[in-house]
Design an enzyme around this catalytic site. Sequence first.
Site, mmCIF file in Angstrom:
data_model
loop_
_atom_site.group_PDB
_atom_site.id
_atom_site.type_symbol
_atom_site.label_atom_id
_atom_site.label_comp_id
_atom_site.label_asym_id
_atom_site.label_seq_id
_atom_site.Cartn_x
_atom_site.Cartn_y
_atom_site.Cartn_z
ATOM 1 N N ASP A 90 0.873 -1.163 0.000
ATOM 2 C CA ASP A 90 0.000 0.000 0.000
ATOM 3 C C ASP A 90 0.920 1.226 0.000
ATOM 4 O O ASP A 90 2.090 1.154 0.381
ATOM 5 C CB ASP A 90 -0.960 -0.008 1.196
HETATM 6 C C1 BGC Z 1 -5.012 3.321 0.173
HETATM 7 C C2 BGC Z 1 -5.091 2.413 -1.037
HETATM 8 C C3 BGC Z 1 -4.860 3.205 -2.280
HETATM 9 C C4 BGC Z 1 -3.516 3.912 -2.179
HETATM 10 C C5 BGC Z 1 -3.180 4.748 -3.391
HETATM 11 C C6 BGC Z 1 -3.754 4.152 0.174
HETATM 12 O O1 BGC Z 1 -3.777 5.107 1.187
HETATM 13 O O2 BGC Z 1 -5.082 2.547 1.341
HETATM 14 O O3 BGC Z 1 -6.337 1.768 -1.087
HETATM 15 O O4 BGC Z 1 -4.928 2.383 -3.407
HETATM 16 O O5 BGC Z 1 -3.547 4.785 -1.065
HETATM 17 O O6 BGC Z 1 -4.000 5.857 -3.488
#
Ligand code: BGC
Length: 818
Positions: free
Chosen positions: A237
């Site tokens: 993530d």
């Molecule tokens: C979220 C993800 C997301 C990523 C990119 C993170 O903070 O948990 O679900 O895909 O950011 O935006």
Amino acid sequence: MTTTSAPTSMTLDGCRTLVGRLPLARKVELVTGATMWRLIALPELGMRSVSFSDGPVGVRGLGEVEGETSVLLPTPSGIAATWDLDLAREVGAAFAQEARAHGVDVVLAPQVNIQRTPVGGRHFECFSEDPALTAQIGVALVEGVQDGGVAACMKHYVANDSETERTSMVSRVGERALREVYLAPFAAAVEAGVWSLMAAYNGVDDGVERSPMTEHRHLNVDVLKGELGFDGVLVSDWEATRNAAAAATGGLDLVMPGPGGPWAEGLLAAVRDGRVAESELDDKVARVLLLAHRVGAFEGSPRAVEARDLNALARRAAARGTVVLRAPDTGAPWDRTAPASIALLGANAERPHVLGGGSSTVHPEHVVTPVEGLAARWPQAAIVVERGGDPRVFAPRLKLAARVPGGLTVTWLDSAGATVREDVLTAHDGWVRDIPERAVEVVIDCDVTLTEEGIHRLSVGTVGIHRTEIDGVLASVGERRVGVDCVLDSSVNTPHGVAVDVEIAHPRTVRVTTRHQVIDAAGYGRLVRAELRHALPRRSDEQEIADAVAAAKAADLAVVVVGTNEECESEGWDRTTLALPGRQDELVSRVLAEVPDAVIVVNAGAPVLLPWLDEARTVLWAWFPGQEAGHALADVLAGDVEPAGRLPWTLPARDEDVPVPHAIPVEGVVDYDDGVDVGYRAWERSGSRPAAPFGHGLGWTRWEHRSGEARVTQRGIELDVTVRNGGARAGREVVQVYLEALDDEHDRPVRWLGGFAAATVAPGEEASVAVRIPRRSLEIWDVRQGAWVLPEGVYRLHTGRSVRDIREVSDVPVGSAP
Ligand code: BGC
């Protein structure tokens, strides 16, 4: 799965042979991420850069094009509420089409975490509280995306089911619950051939290992890649990875975003000094190369995707997924003749909330509001809109063009307080990203023209170190330094701001001076958040509610749209209450007291308490409906489309009945002591009465069910059910079969969803649906053996329209090896 086993013939082993052509530094560069959303290109191998974008209500794009817009689909729970795998596949195909249109190779969706607690901040982004429904919808969506040659990145692996302390908390989950509930959708997608997964921010303590998921060797290497045979890329993530060597040996394949971050030099050093074997790195590189092959990054131009009308899909999905919670016995609103006058009431009627907050945000080209939708459907009708009270705490954004003719003066200061640059802005969306290099602080000054007599409310929404003065009053001082955390907890998206009331007797200008320290948000860049807000003098809530009631009484059709908004449901935090914000419950009760036929529409992603539910004749749950909100509402109200949704979760009636009322970590740990009794399974165990049970949705016709004999096969249980449409309208019925183990010795849930199937049937007609209950639904994870086993005995099949509306029951003996 249909054709998603890689449209390329390349395999992981094939890619391993390519890895040898890359020097060590290049390999590290590839798995480090080049930008926020891209990987480096490898021209020496003929590979272009692979790109990523969120997911999961549309494809936002790469942020490389000014003013980029995207189709905004209904919220994922609303898609799951259709219980329609073909529709989920179509949504996946829409992602592929949008991905291609935006130059995206990997869509960061779907999200298959489980709705363990109704207050979970990302509840709306998930499909269901049931693992089997989540898995089936998720797999169908993945098929739809990947059939278009675009990768799905299923997230967040694993047990990422709440937001409080989201980047540090540890989910402590027993092995059985992990396998039977939380891992199940991921395992199903791996079996179906998903090309990438995202490792969650949280840690997991599964009894074998307690580590952050970016480093969890047991779950990433032993289980995911070993036992389940995942051959795709496990990407972190965003900003989740902390420790270079531990993440590398813990099974992570790609760290995002780049450049830099914990890998880069850190990983290079770890390989050089032997903390990470180069063969481990080679495996990651091979996986990334395979992903690149799969999305066509080695081809001259990306594969074309069939172009569909996505506005039409967004509209159809929103209408179809709408759940009829209550319908009148005396004919539904859609059976009435065209209304000559409509009262459209409620804050969400005026300003519908079309998507939840956080990283899933996309910017649609248009949003059809309820008034636009109803006006298009009934052009002759006189429509009155009344807010009926303001449930929002924060005022709307200040209209700069109208109120600040001189523009904003923006002065950038360096660390010594000297001016680096001064700008005058005539447009400002509350974000400042174009920050001069040496600047560490910014001062924004403006004169706001206020002409209307009465009390105006002004504020500046911000995070981090700041000092705001409004009309000579020190409104707010912030002394806490923030960094990337303000992005990850979403406080930067809906920032707080202390309001100052300014009484205006004669038109004048009001000076706002606000000073902010520049925030360094790591991969998200350097930024300043300063949203200037302004609320005009207004009627009191009491007056607005009274006016709404009067409008309802005067109209042929009264529609009240209540719901949550950007201040309630978002990634980054969990809710602290299930109540609707503001005085919306009172608005509904007061309208219903005068106009019992008023149609109540709930515009929310996750459960809210509806204390007036039994007073209302017609209640529709419309989710966050996406860009076609108003058209979908009109389709439903006019009877053009059946709102055929069925709840993918339980709607509580009272706070005290909620099985998992919060997920607040204790000393950093969220204990999943509810085991396999998640969601409706806990309600079945406690016997408490919810406002609406899992699977509920009345549609607009009546159904009779007649089951045939169940057949037990090697693959599970098959059951044909004849459904008869006994009403006057065509409709879609979802037959749900719940299982009960009569000879249970394994602490199984009281009842659990075994399978479902649906049919669309004309009035007076019948159709046969084949419900398949896969063998896995009958099995349990045997902790001692570390394997799936099928407990033999008699299984009771409860066939019905929801977990509490059971129409037929039959008992089926199952041997240990059917
Ligand atoms: C979220 C993800 C997301 C990523 C990119 C993170 O903070 O948990 O679900 O895909 O950011 O935006």
